[in-house]
Each structure stands twice: as structure tokens, then as C-alpha cells.
Enzyme design. Structure first.
Site, PDB file in Angstrom:
ATOM      1  N   ASP A  62     -11.075   3.056   4.598  1.00  0.00           N
ATOM      2  CA  ASP A  62     -11.519   1.703   4.606  1.00  0.00           C
ATOM      3  C   ASP A  62     -13.158   1.316   4.986  1.00  0.00           C
ATOM      4  OD1 ASP A  62      -9.677  -0.745   3.650  1.00  0.00           O
ATOM      5  OD2 ASP A  62      -9.131  -0.556   5.834  1.00  0.00           O
ATOM      6  N   LYS A  74       1.092  -1.019   0.366  1.00  0.00           N
ATOM      7  CA  LYS A  74      -0.259   0.153   0.101  1.00  0.00           C
ATOM      8  C   LYS A  74       1.082   1.259   0.166  1.00  0.00           C
ATOM      9  CE  LYS A  74      -3.584  -2.478   2.678  1.00  0.00           C
ATOM     10  NZ  LYS A  74      -4.005  -2.807   3.385  1.00  0.00           N
ATOM     11  N   GLN A  99      -4.295  -1.440   9.832  1.00  0.00           N
ATOM     12  CA  GLN A  99      -4.030  -2.628   9.316  1.00  0.00           C
ATOM     13  C   GLN A  99      -5.065  -3.803  10.751  1.00  0.00           C
ATOM     14  OE1 GLN A  99      -3.005  -3.171   6.456  1.00  0.00           O
ATOM     15  NE2 GLN A  99      -3.275  -5.117   6.475  1.00  0.00           N
TER      16      GLN A  99
END
Ligand code: NDP
Length: 309
Positions: free
Chosen positions: A124, A54, A98
Site C-alpha cells: 500500500d 480485493k 485495511q
């Protein structure tokens, strides 16, 4: 029949190319690039790889992409304090924590931490506000993996409206938003999970079958209606030769790769499915790269929204 492979990697590269000039234009206009902060707690090996990818993609496209690391011994309070600092950061438009968090943080840590991300930076799509907006079909930010799947289906010309989609998996990050996105595109959607009965027969009814389970090779030929589109979200790193031999016959390129490296990435869909499916996403090179492309698009969107665009 051999399934048409849906090239997620190629599409992800195209999307990066589409975003790049917009990122440059934002930077020129506002005197800084759009910024993404990724919070990584602990050192889960798979997360390390995902985060590195990422960050690398972000930097390549022109984003500011920062890693905010905390040790595995961090408490929920430590992570919450970091998230609050990033919520207030003038250079970060997107904040991503994460998953998975270290088990020692406790079962409710993830939810408490995701809840703390300000919805306007929730790239997200995991906060209750963004989940709620998705349910109501007015999403601002949608979880990156399912939006990548829809992007792939649409750009590959695979019809969704009126078709029966079966999604195996009901997690907040993949299965549920996946089902909603397909529903909002007028598919008839069935969600399956670990308590579903007659899974194989149910899946065989699907025109579009999405596997987001985390069980290597679960979806075999018998699960697939001839000609169906099969999307393999699963990413499983296999180190056990017995399991790998059950997926790839002697002489297969991936088996040789496993023997050379000691591990191989496999999806939830057995390779034999290529013999019956009409279209299939490979692992690797299918859904994974699109997840990153959608993260980049969401971060740009967050930056533009923050500036009233
Ligand atoms: P979760 O573990 O959160 O969810 C798995 C789901 O699968 C659950 O709903 C579970 O059911 C269901 N399930 C488990 N076993 C079975 C079974 N035998 N039959 C039917 N359903 C079953 O995983 P995630 O949703 O986070 O991820 C799923 C997979 O996708 C993983 O392999 C993950 O690595 C991968 N992934 C890939 C990404 C990408 O970029 N390509 C991004 C995110 C994830 P129940 O709810 O009943 O427990």
C-alpha cells in the site's frame, strides 16, 4: 459537450489479464503463488466490501489472498503482533492493513501499525520508507489509488507534462502521493484542502482536477474549466434521499437504483460536471477497480523482489 468517460473497470480488467501470466510463471518457478495478506480489524461495512473485492480479484488472478481478521475490540498490540507474524511469513509477499481502524484504537494506532509493516511487503506504500522513496522519485511501492489514477491518465493518452493539476485532498493514502506522482510527470501541481480559500476558482484553473475528499458532489460545474480532465476518487455511500435528489434528477437511472436498494455510491464530483469536462471518471467503475489492479501489481512486484527479480 459531454465528457468522455474514462473506463477504469475496463482498464483494470486489462491489467489483471497482463498480470495473470506473470503470476502463473512465478508460481511455476517458486512452487507457490505470490501471496497477499489483508488485515481487517472490526467490521466496517465499506471495508468489508473493499476487502472482499480485493480477495476475490487476487484469487481470480492466481494469487494466494488471505484475510486475517481481528475483532473491533483488538488492541494496537494485537494488530502489531499480527503484522510482525505476517512480516515473517514465507508465503505472504504483501501485507495490507485495511483502513480505517476502529476509532477505539486511538488516533495514533494507524501510524504505529503502518510503521510496523516491513517496507518490502508494504504493497500500500504507506510506510515512511516507501513514502520517502516516493518523494525522492525512486519509489518501490506507491499507494494503489493514486498509481491507478496515473495509469488511467497515461493509458488514455491524457497529457500530464506541462499541465496544471489541482488535487483536492492531502491524505497520506491519496492526496499527497497523487500530487507527487503528477509532479514527477512534470505537471504543475496545486494541492487543495479544507482550509483552501476560493476553492472553486482555483479548481477552475486546472487542466487535470483530482477530487479525493469524501464529500458527495462537492465538485460542481463551476469548479471545472471546459474540456478539463476530472478524476473522481471519492466513494460515498448515500442513504439520504434529499442528498441523492440533489445529485440525480427525477427519472435518472441512479435515482431509481437508490430507491430500489436504499443506498447508492456517489463520488465527490457532481454528475452535472459531465456537461463541461473533457474527460471524467465515473463512480462506480472509475478509480475503484484500478486501486485493486494496482494492489495486485504491487503484490507481484513484492514477490519478484523477494526473489531477487
Ligand atoms: P481523508 O478524509 O483522509 O482526506 C480528505 C481530504 O479532503 C483532506 O485532506 C481534507 O482536508 C480534504 N477536504 C475535506 N473537506 C474538504 C472541503 N470541503 N474542501 C476541500 N477539501 C476538503 O480521505 P481519503 O483521502 O482517505 O479519501 C478521500 C475519498 O476517496 C473518500 O471518499 C474515500 O472513500 C475515497 N477513496 C477511494 C478510493 C478508491 O479506490 N477509489 C481509495 C481510497 C479512498 P484537511 O486535510 O484539511 O482535513
Amino acid at each position: 459537450m459531454t465528457a468522455r468517460l474514462l473506463d477504469g473497470l475496463g482498464l483494470a480488467r486489462r491489467i489483471h489479464g497482463e498480470i495473470r501470466p506473470e503470476v502463473a510463471a512465478f508460481a511455476a518457478k517458486h512452487g507457490r503463488p505470490p501471496g497477499l495478506a489483508i488485515v481487517l480489524v472490526g467490521a466496517d461495512p465499506a471495508s468489508e466490501v473493499y476487502v472482499r473485492n480485493k480477495l476475490r480479484s487476487g484469487a481470480e488472478i492466481g494469487f494466494r489472498a488471505d484475510l486475517e481478521r481481528l475483532p473491533a475490540s483488538a488492541t494496537t498490540a494485537d494488530v502489531l503482533a499480527l503484522v510482525r507474524r505476517l512480516n515473517a511469513s514465507p508465503v505472504h509477499d504483501g501485507v495490507l492493513v485495511q483502513s480505517p481502524l476502529p476509532r477505539a484504537m486511538g488516533d495514533d494506532a494507524g501510524q504505529r501499525i503502518f510503521d510496523a509493516i516491513v517496507p518490502s511487503k508494504d504493497v500500500d506504500g504507506l510506510t515512511p520508507v516507501n513514502m520517502g522513496l516516493l518523494v525522492q522519485k525512486r519509489a518501490q511501492f506507491v499507494a494503489c489509488t493514486p498509481s491507478g489514477v496515473v495509469e488511467l491518465l497515461e493509458r488514455e493518452g491524457i497529457q500530464i507534462a506541462g499541465r496544471h493539476a489541482v488535487v483536492i485532498g492531502r491524505s497520506d493514502i491519496v492526496g499527497k502521493p497523487m500530487a507527487l506522482l503528477l509532479l514527477h510527470r512534470d505537471a504543475t501541481v496545486t494541492i487543495a484542502h479544507s482550509r483552501t480559500r476560493n476553492l472553486e476558482a482555483l479548481c477552475r484553473q486546472a487542466d487535470i482536477l483530482v477530487a479525493a475528499v469524501g464529500r458527495p458532489g462537492l465538485v460542481t460545474k463551476g469548479f471545472v474549466k471546459p474540456g478539463a480532465t476530472v478524476v473522481d476518487v471519492g466513494i460515498n455511500s448515500m442513504t439520504d434521499e434529499g442528498t441523492v435528489l440533489g445529485l440525480f434528477p427525477e427519472g435518472h437511472r441512479r435515482l431509481a437504483l437508490f430507491r430500489a436498494k436504499g443506498s447508492v455510491l456517489v463520488g465527490d464530483v457532481h454528475p452535472e460536471v459531465a456537461e463541461v469536462a473533457g474527460a471524467l471518471t465515473p463512480v462506480p467503475g472509475g478509480v475503484g477497480p484500478l486501486t485493486i489492479a494496482m494492489l495486485m501489481r504491487n503484490t507481484l512486484h513484492a514477490a519478484l523482489m523477494a526473489h531477487g527479480a
